[in-house]
Motif scaffolding. Structure first.
Motif, PDB file in Angstrom:
ATOM      1  N   LEU A   1     -18.704  32.830  32.271  1.00 40.32           N
ATOM      2  CA  LEU A   1     -17.353  32.609  32.763  1.00 40.32           C
ATOM      3  C   LEU A   1     -17.206  31.149  33.172  1.00 40.32           C
ATOM      4  O   LEU A   1     -18.159  30.543  33.689  1.00 40.32           O
ATOM      5  CB  LEU A   1     -17.078  33.512  33.971  1.00 40.32           C
ATOM      6  CG  LEU A   1     -17.119  35.012  33.725  1.00 40.32           C
ATOM      7  CD1 LEU A   1     -17.033  35.768  35.051  1.00 40.32           C
ATOM      8  CD2 LEU A   1     -15.994  35.442  32.803  1.00 40.32           C
ATOM      9  N   PRO A   2     -16.041  30.550  32.961  1.00 40.06           N
ATOM     10  CA  PRO A   2     -15.840  29.162  33.412  1.00 40.06           C
ATOM     11  C   PRO A   2     -15.792  29.123  34.931  1.00 40.06           C
ATOM     12  O   PRO A   2     -14.833  29.576  35.561  1.00 40.06           O
ATOM     13  CB  PRO A   2     -14.493  28.790  32.785  1.00 40.06           C
ATOM     14  CG  PRO A   2     -13.784  30.094  32.577  1.00 40.06           C
ATOM     15  CD  PRO A   2     -14.847  31.108  32.290  1.00 40.06           C
ATOM     16  N   PHE A   3     -16.841  28.591  35.544  1.00 41.91           N
ATOM     17  CA  PHE A   3     -17.001  28.615  36.999  1.00 41.91           C
ATOM     18  C   PHE A   3     -17.635  27.304  37.431  1.00 41.91           C
ATOM     19  O   PHE A   3     -18.502  26.772  36.740  1.00 41.91           O
ATOM     20  CB  PHE A   3     -17.898  29.801  37.402  1.00 41.91           C
ATOM     21  CG  PHE A   3     -17.802  30.194  38.843  1.00 41.91           C
ATOM     22  CD1 PHE A   3     -16.842  31.097  39.273  1.00 41.91           C
ATOM     23  CD2 PHE A   3     -18.679  29.653  39.780  1.00 41.91           C
ATOM     24  CE1 PHE A   3     -16.744  31.466  40.606  1.00 41.91           C
ATOM     25  CE2 PHE A   3     -18.590  30.006  41.114  1.00 41.91           C
ATOM     26  CZ  PHE A   3     -17.622  30.916  41.525  1.00 41.91           C
ATOM     27  N   PRO A   4     -17.221  26.744  38.570  1.00 40.28           N
ATOM     28  CA  PRO A   4     -17.745  25.436  38.967  1.00 40.28           C
ATOM     29  C   PRO A   4     -19.252  25.446  39.244  1.00 40.28           C
ATOM     30  O   PRO A   4     -19.811  26.461  39.665  1.00 40.28           O
ATOM     31  CB  PRO A   4     -16.971  25.125  40.267  1.00 40.28           C
ATOM     32  CG  PRO A   4     -15.780  26.016  40.246  1.00 40.28           C
ATOM     33  CD  PRO A   4     -16.198  27.251  39.507  1.00 40.28           C
TER      34      PRO A   4
ATOM     35  N   VAL B   1     -23.378  35.453  39.035  1.00 40.77           N
ATOM     36  CA  VAL B   1     -22.870  36.459  38.094  1.00 40.77           C
ATOM     37  C   VAL B   1     -21.923  35.806  37.092  1.00 40.77           C
ATOM     38  O   VAL B   1     -21.987  36.071  35.884  1.00 40.77           O
ATOM     39  CB  VAL B   1     -22.147  37.590  38.853  1.00 40.77           C
ATOM     40  CG1 VAL B   1     -21.440  38.526  37.874  1.00 40.77           C
ATOM     41  CG2 VAL B   1     -23.135  38.380  39.703  1.00 40.77           C
ATOM     42  N   ALA B   2     -21.051  34.946  37.590  1.00 42.90           N
ATOM     43  CA  ALA B   2     -20.085  34.280  36.709  1.00 42.90           C
ATOM     44  C   ALA B   2     -20.790  33.452  35.641  1.00 42.90           C
ATOM     45  O   ALA B   2     -20.443  33.515  34.449  1.00 42.90           O
ATOM     46  CB  ALA B   2     -19.154  33.403  37.541  1.00 42.90           C
ATOM     47  N   ARG B   3     -21.770  32.674  36.048  1.00 44.00           N
ATOM     48  CA  ARG B   3     -22.491  31.852  35.073  1.00 44.00           C
ATOM     49  C   ARG B   3     -23.312  32.714  34.111  1.00 44.00           C
ATOM     50  O   ARG B   3     -23.431  32.403  32.920  1.00 44.00           O
ATOM     51  CB  ARG B   3     -23.393  30.854  35.801  1.00 44.00           C
ATOM     52  CG  ARG B   3     -22.652  29.636  36.352  1.00 44.00           C
ATOM     53  CD  ARG B   3     -21.966  28.862  35.227  1.00 44.00           C
ATOM     54  NE  ARG B   3     -21.252  27.705  35.719  1.00 44.00           N
ATOM     55  CZ  ARG B   3     -21.736  26.468  35.697  1.00 44.00           C
ATOM     56  NH1 ARG B   3     -22.951  26.230  35.244  1.00 44.00           N
ATOM     57  NH2 ARG B   3     -21.001  25.458  36.144  1.00 44.00           N
TER      58      ARG B   3
ATOM     59  N   LYS C   1     -21.334  42.036  44.971  1.00 46.42           N
ATOM     60  CA  LYS C   1     -21.400  40.836  44.120  1.00 46.42           C
ATOM     61  C   LYS C   1     -20.314  39.836  44.477  1.00 46.42           C
ATOM     62  O   LYS C   1     -20.538  38.623  44.439  1.00 46.42           O
ATOM     63  CB  LYS C   1     -21.272  41.231  42.652  1.00 46.42           C
ATOM     64  CG  LYS C   1     -22.495  41.906  42.072  1.00 46.42           C
ATOM     65  CD  LYS C   1     -22.223  42.372  40.642  1.00 46.42           C
ATOM     66  CE  LYS C   1     -23.389  43.151  40.068  1.00 46.42           C
ATOM     67  NZ  LYS C   1     -23.072  43.702  38.725  1.00 46.42           N
ATOM     68  N   VAL C   2     -19.105  40.303  44.788  1.00 50.19           N
ATOM     69  CA  VAL C   2     -18.017  39.365  45.068  1.00 50.19           C
ATOM     70  C   VAL C   2     -17.965  38.959  46.530  1.00 50.19           C
ATOM     71  O   VAL C   2     -17.436  37.890  46.852  1.00 50.19           O
ATOM     72  CB  VAL C   2     -16.653  39.926  44.625  1.00 50.19           C
ATOM     73  CG1 VAL C   2     -16.643  40.172  43.130  1.00 50.19           C
ATOM     74  CG2 VAL C   2     -16.293  41.203  45.363  1.00 50.19           C
TER      75      VAL C   2
ATOM     76  N   ALA D   1     -17.495  41.713  33.980  1.00 50.57           N
ATOM     77  CA  ALA D   1     -18.725  41.067  34.436  1.00 50.57           C
ATOM     78  C   ALA D   1     -19.157  41.584  35.799  1.00 50.57           C
ATOM     79  O   ALA D   1     -20.350  41.790  36.058  1.00 50.57           O
ATOM     80  CB  ALA D   1     -18.531  39.547  34.480  1.00 50.57           C
ATOM     81  N   PHE D   2     -18.191  41.814  36.680  1.00 54.70           N
ATOM     82  CA  PHE D   2     -18.503  42.257  38.042  1.00 54.70           C
ATOM     83  C   PHE D   2     -18.456  43.777  38.199  1.00 54.70           C
ATOM     84  O   PHE D   2     -18.902  44.309  39.211  1.00 54.70           O
ATOM     85  CB  PHE D   2     -17.545  41.599  39.040  1.00 54.70           C
ATOM     86  CG  PHE D   2     -17.835  40.151  39.276  1.00 54.70           C
ATOM     87  CD1 PHE D   2     -18.684  39.753  40.285  1.00 54.70           C
ATOM     88  CD2 PHE D   2     -17.250  39.171  38.475  1.00 54.70           C
ATOM     89  CE1 PHE D   2     -18.965  38.410  40.506  1.00 54.70           C
ATOM     90  CE2 PHE D   2     -17.516  37.830  38.684  1.00 54.70           C
ATOM     91  CZ  PHE D   2     -18.380  37.444  39.698  1.00 54.70           C
ATOM     92  N   GLY D   3     -17.900  44.487  37.226  1.00 55.99           N
ATOM     93  CA  GLY D   3     -17.809  45.935  37.323  1.00 55.99           C
ATOM     94  C   GLY D   3     -16.746  46.408  38.286  1.00 55.99           C
ATOM     95  O   GLY D   3     -16.898  47.451  38.931  1.00 55.99           O
TER      96      GLY D   3
END
Length: 289
Positions: free
Chosen positions: A102-105, A96-98, A86-87, A219-221
């Motif tokens: 999560l605050p992500f661009p 994943v962030a959205r 994922k990362v 969120a990402f585990g």
């Protein structure tokens, strides 16, 4: 334990010194170097005697295939293969962030550099970077369509690309390292602001950042990870997530990470996972691990 060590990390404290430290504490540790040996991948389930497998990898490195094979064979891995994937793919990381609020661009995906021209002018200036990037490689600030033509040449050959609206910031990022239950924060210069002079150093975790970093890990585990954040006009923004980072500037980093890996392996063998505790005080040399 088995540590998968790729060529680029053979002389790095993370992970080779961690493996050595765990061995010195009396645990049996094997080092598998995928670029220096042929691995009987089909025999992992029958022959492996390791309680846990650990990997620090580069994007596209060979170690992740071996770690996934170990996971398929029923072996515990740190980090989990699904979390690493994922990362490592930054396009997936953005989704994943959205998905987890999560605050992500805002993020665009472009399969080729020419497709960047289709991004609306309202999103300029843009930050353009590879979708599989690491260590701030090939990150570019594009102020307008005129500059885009030049940057397209620079990112040619970098594979798939991401583009995000630039977020005004003071020119520094906060890097939060998470090792099991412990959080550490450092300040560093943004790759887009070479004019800023700041010494990388351990700092107190800013208010709100600890909670955000923990939310990222969930969120990402992830078990061992790093989160890059910058403070923009609307508050803290997550701009990158890494698995098994360098833990640069963290005092006694090798011992701390080693103990965290042993705890994580033990917790996972008992079928339980524990989130990092929230602490805004940086750990100093001599603090109990």
């Amino acid at each position: 334990m088995c540590f998968i060590v790729e060529n680029c990390y053979r002389n790095e404290s993370m992970p080779i010194e961690v493996a050595r430290q765990i061995s010195q504490w009396g645990h049996e540790v094997d080092v598998l170097e995928p670029e220096r040996s042929a691995t009987r991948i089909t025999e992992l389930l029958r022959e492996s005697r390791h309680d846990a497998w650990v990997l620090k990898t580069v994007s596209g490195g060979p170690g992740l295939s071996l770690l996934e094979a170990a996971a398929v064979a029923g072996r515990r891995t740190i980090n989990k293969v699904s979390a690493i994937r994922k990362v490592r793919d930054k396009a997936v990381a953005a989704a994943v962030a959205r998905r987890h609020d999560l605050p992500f661009p805002l993020t665009y995906f472009a399969a080729t550099p020419d497709l960047l021209a289709a991004i609306p002018a309202e999103h300029y200036p843009l930050v353009v970077k590879p979708a599989n990037g690491s260590c701030c490689r090939s990150v570019h600030l594009v102020r307008d369509h005129t500059e885009l033509a030049e940057v397209r040449g620079r990112v040619s050959g970098e594979g798939f690309l991401l583009a995000q609206p630039y977020i005004a910031n003071p020119g520094t990022d906060i890097k939060v390292y998470a090792a099991g239950e412990n959080l550490y924060a450092t300040v560093q210069r943004s790759p887009l602001h070479p004019e800023v002079h700041v010494r990388n150093q351990l700092i107190t975790v800013p208010p709100g950042v600890a909670e955000l970093a923990i939310k990222v890990g969930k969120a990402f585990g992830l078990d061992l990870y790093g989160v890059d954040l910058l403070e923009g006009p609307d508050g803290w923004m997550v701009v990158d997530v890494n698995d098994f980072p360098s833990f640069r500037c963290v005092p006694n980093a090798v011992a701390r990470v080693s103990r965290s890996i042993l705890r994580l392996a033990a917790d996972r063998s008992r079928g339980r996972e524990q989130p990092p505790s929230v602490s805004r005080r940086p750990a100093h040399a001599g603090t109990a691990i």
